[in-house]
Motif scaffolding. Structure first.
Motif, mmCIF file in Angstrom:
data_model
loop_
_atom_site.group_PDB
_atom_site.id
_atom_site.type_symbol
_atom_site.label_atom_id
_atom_site.label_comp_id
_atom_site.label_asym_id
_atom_site.label_seq_id
_atom_site.Cartn_x
_atom_site.Cartn_y
_atom_site.Cartn_z
ATOM 1 N N PRO A 317 53.859 -18.856 -15.980
ATOM 2 C CA PRO A 317 53.386 -17.821 -15.026
ATOM 3 C C PRO A 317 51.957 -17.557 -15.484
ATOM 4 O O PRO A 317 51.803 -17.147 -16.342
ATOM 5 C CB PRO A 317 54.348 -16.773 -14.768
ATOM 6 C CG PRO A 317 55.516 -17.272 -15.773
ATOM 7 C CD PRO A 317 55.120 -18.383 -16.765
ATOM 8 N N SER A 318 51.026 -17.605 -14.167
ATOM 9 C CA SER A 318 49.704 -17.212 -14.487
ATOM 10 C C SER A 318 49.622 -15.855 -14.975
ATOM 11 O O SER A 318 48.810 -15.218 -15.538
ATOM 12 C CB SER A 318 49.102 -17.146 -13.120
ATOM 13 O OG SER A 318 48.827 -18.647 -12.849
ATOM 14 N N GLU A 351 47.363 -19.757 -8.404
ATOM 15 C CA GLU A 351 47.673 -18.308 -8.354
ATOM 16 C C GLU A 351 48.855 -18.194 -8.840
ATOM 17 O O GLU A 351 49.237 -16.839 -9.477
ATOM 18 C CB GLU A 351 47.642 -17.996 -6.721
ATOM 19 C CG GLU A 351 48.114 -16.715 -6.295
ATOM 20 C CD GLU A 351 48.208 -16.488 -4.886
ATOM 21 O OE1 GLU A 351 48.487 -15.260 -4.358
ATOM 22 O OE2 GLU A 351 48.038 -17.247 -4.035
ATOM 23 N N LYS A 352 49.899 -19.078 -9.244
ATOM 24 C CA LYS A 352 51.178 -18.730 -9.542
ATOM 25 C C LYS A 352 51.182 -19.438 -11.007
ATOM 26 O O LYS A 352 52.166 -18.729 -11.836
ATOM 27 C CB LYS A 352 52.319 -19.233 -8.679
ATOM 28 C CG LYS A 352 52.328 -18.561 -7.280
ATOM 29 C CD LYS A 352 53.467 -19.218 -6.405
ATOM 30 C CE LYS A 352 53.600 -18.367 -5.010
ATOM 31 N NZ LYS A 352 54.594 -19.036 -4.408
ATOM 32 N N THR A 353 50.773 -20.340 -11.330
ATOM 33 C CA THR A 353 51.158 -21.087 -12.430
ATOM 34 C C THR A 353 49.919 -21.572 -13.095
ATOM 35 O O THR A 353 48.858 -21.854 -12.728
ATOM 36 C CB THR A 353 51.845 -22.443 -12.641
ATOM 37 O OG1 THR A 353 51.124 -23.214 -11.352
ATOM 38 C CG2 THR A 353 53.575 -21.964 -11.629
#
Length: 378
Positions: A317-318, A351-353
Motif C-alpha cells: 500500500p502506498s 494513489e493506492k499501491t
C-alpha cells in the motif's frame, strides 16, 4: 499582624491550592525526598527499533500485512507531442503568379477533396492549357498519318520504313500528350481561360486561411491555406533504448494530456523508428489515436504509457511508504509491539499501491497504516 490576617491567608491558600501543588512538589523534591515519576514512557527507541508499550494508543491505529509477490503489469511512460498525420495535412500555395479574384473558404470550414479554395487570374495557367491543347492536336495528326501509312502498306503501295516512322511519331506524340495532361492535372484546377481555381487536395478543416481578395501571389509564395483532417492524429514519443524491446507495432497504449486529465485516450503503436538518437539514447515511436471530437490539438504535450507485459513483484500500500529526507522507508514488525525502520527503493507508484524494487521480500510483515504516528528515530 500575621495573626490578624490569618483567616484571609487560609482562604486564599485554599482557593489557589491547585496552583501551588507543583510548587509544593518541587519544594518537597528539593527537601531531599525522592520523587516517583507520575507517568512512565509508553515507548522506547534503540537505534532504528521502536517498542511500543501495551498502553500506547498508537497501537490502535496500526494495521499490518504480510508482504507477498503479486502479478504486476509493467509499463513504460514517455513524453510525446501531438502531430498531424502527413497524409491528412495539406499546405496550399499558388502554383502560378497571379491576382486573387475570389475566395471560397473561411477559417474553420470543413471542405471535401476537390472543393474550390480560391481563384486567381494567372497568365501562366493559360500557357499550360495551350500546351495541353496543342498536344491533343499533335496526337490527332500523328494518328491520322499513322493510319494512312498502314493503309498504304496494306494495299502494297506504301513503304515499310515510312510506316515505322509514322508509328514512332504517333507514340511520341501520345507521350507528350500524357505529360501535358499530367502537368495540367497536377495543378488540380477547374479554371478556364486565364483564371485558375485551386482545389482542396484532401478533405478536412481549414485551420489557416491567409487568402485576401485582390492580393497578388507569386508562384514561389508561402502557403496561404492549410487544411488538416484531425479525426486521427499521431503522437510522437521517445522510448529509451533499453526499453524498446518491450514495444511492438500494434501494441495498445494509453494517453493522457494535461488539458483533459479525466479523458480516457487510447491508441496503438503505428511505427518504431530504425534510428537511435545518439544524444538521448532513445528511439522515436509513432502512436496513432482516434480524435473524433478534435480535442487533441497538434502541438499539445502528452504522456504515453506503453504496456510492457507482466512480472512478479512486491507491491505494498502506498500509505505504508514513509519519507525521511531523500530516503524512503517502511516499518517492519520484528516482535510483539516492536517495529524496525527499513529503507526501501520504490518503483512505479500509484494513489493506492507502490512497487518495491528492493528492500522487502515475501514474508516480511509491514505496517500498512499508522506509520505517521510512530516516534522519530535516527
Amino acid at each position: 499582624m500575621i495573626l490578624k490576617n490569618e483567616p484571609l491567608l487560609i482562604k486564599i491558600f485554599s482557593m489557589k491550592a491547585v496552583f501551588f501543588t507543583p510548587v509544593l512538589a518541587f519544594i518537597i523534591s528539593c527537601s531531599g525526598k525522592k520523587e516517583e515519576p507520575q507517568q512512565k514512557e509508553n515507548f522506547s527507541i534503540k537505534g532504528n527499533h521502536v517498542i511500543l508499550a501495551e498502553s500506547n494508543p498508537v497501537l490502535k491505529k496500526i494495521t499490518t500485512e504480510t508482504v507477498t509477490e503479486q502479478q504486476y503489469s509493467k509499463s513504460i511512460t514517455s513524453a510525446g507531442t501531438i502531430e498531424t498525420i502527413p497524409n491528412n495535412y495539406a499546405e496550399i500555395a499558388s502554383p502560378f503568379s497571379g491576382r486573387v479574384i475570389r475566395s471560397f473558404i473561411n477559417i474553420g470550414q470543413t471542405v471535401k477533396a476537390g472543393s474550390p479554395i480560391f481563384e486567381i487570374l494567372a497568365p501562366g495557367y493559360s500557357s499550360v492549357r495551350k500546351d495541353y491543347s496543342d498536344a491533343i492536336n499533335d496526337v490527332r495528326l500523328a494518328e491520322k498519318n499513322y493510319k494512312r501509312q498502314q493503309d498504304l502498306v496494306r494495299h502494297g503501295v506504301g513503304i515499310q520504313k515510312e510506316l515505322e516512322e509514322a508509328e514512332t511519331e504517333y507514340q511520341n506524340k501520345k507521350t507528350s500528350l500524357s505529360n501535358a495532361s499530367s502537368a495540367l492535372n497536377a495543378y488540380n484546377s477547374k479554371g478556364s481561360g486565364g483564371t485558375y481555381i485551386i482545389q482542396a487536395p484532401i478533405s478536412g478543416e481549414i485551420i489557416s486561411n491567409k487568402v485576401v481578395t485582390g492580393q497578388y501571389l507569386k508562384e514561389d509564395s508561402e502557403p496561404v491555406v492549410i487544411i488538416a483532417e484531425l479525426s486521427k492524429v499521431w503522437i510522437t514519443g521517445a522510448v529509451k533504448e533499453k526499453d524498446i524491446r518491450f514495444i511492438s507495432p500494434g501494441d495498445p497504449v494509453s494517453v493522457q494530456v494535461n488539458t483533459y486529465p479525466d479523458m480516457e485516450i487510447t491508441g496503438k503503436v503505428y511505427h518504431i523508428s530504425e534510428l537511435v538518437d545518439e544524444d538521448t539514447r532513445s528511439i522515436k515511436v509513432l502512436i496513432q489515436c482516434d480524435n473524433p471530437q478534435r480535442k487533441l490539438k497538434p502541438g499539445m504535450f502528452a504522456a504515453v504509457t506503453y504496456s510492457a507485459g507482466t512480472e512478479k513483484a512486491v507491491i505494498i500500500p502506498s500509505g505504508a511508504l514513509m519519507q525521511q529526507g531523500d530516503r524512503q522507508y517502511v516499518w517492519i514488525k520484528t516482535g510483539r509491539n516492536k517495529f524496525t525502520k527499513r529503507l526501501v527503493v520504490p518503483g512505479t507508484t500509484s494513489e493506492k499501491t507502490t512497487k518495491i524494487n528492493s528492500g522487502l521480500k515475501p514474508g516480511d510483515i509491514i505496517m500498512a497504516q499508522g506509520g505517521i504516528y510512530m516516534p522519530e528515530t535516527k
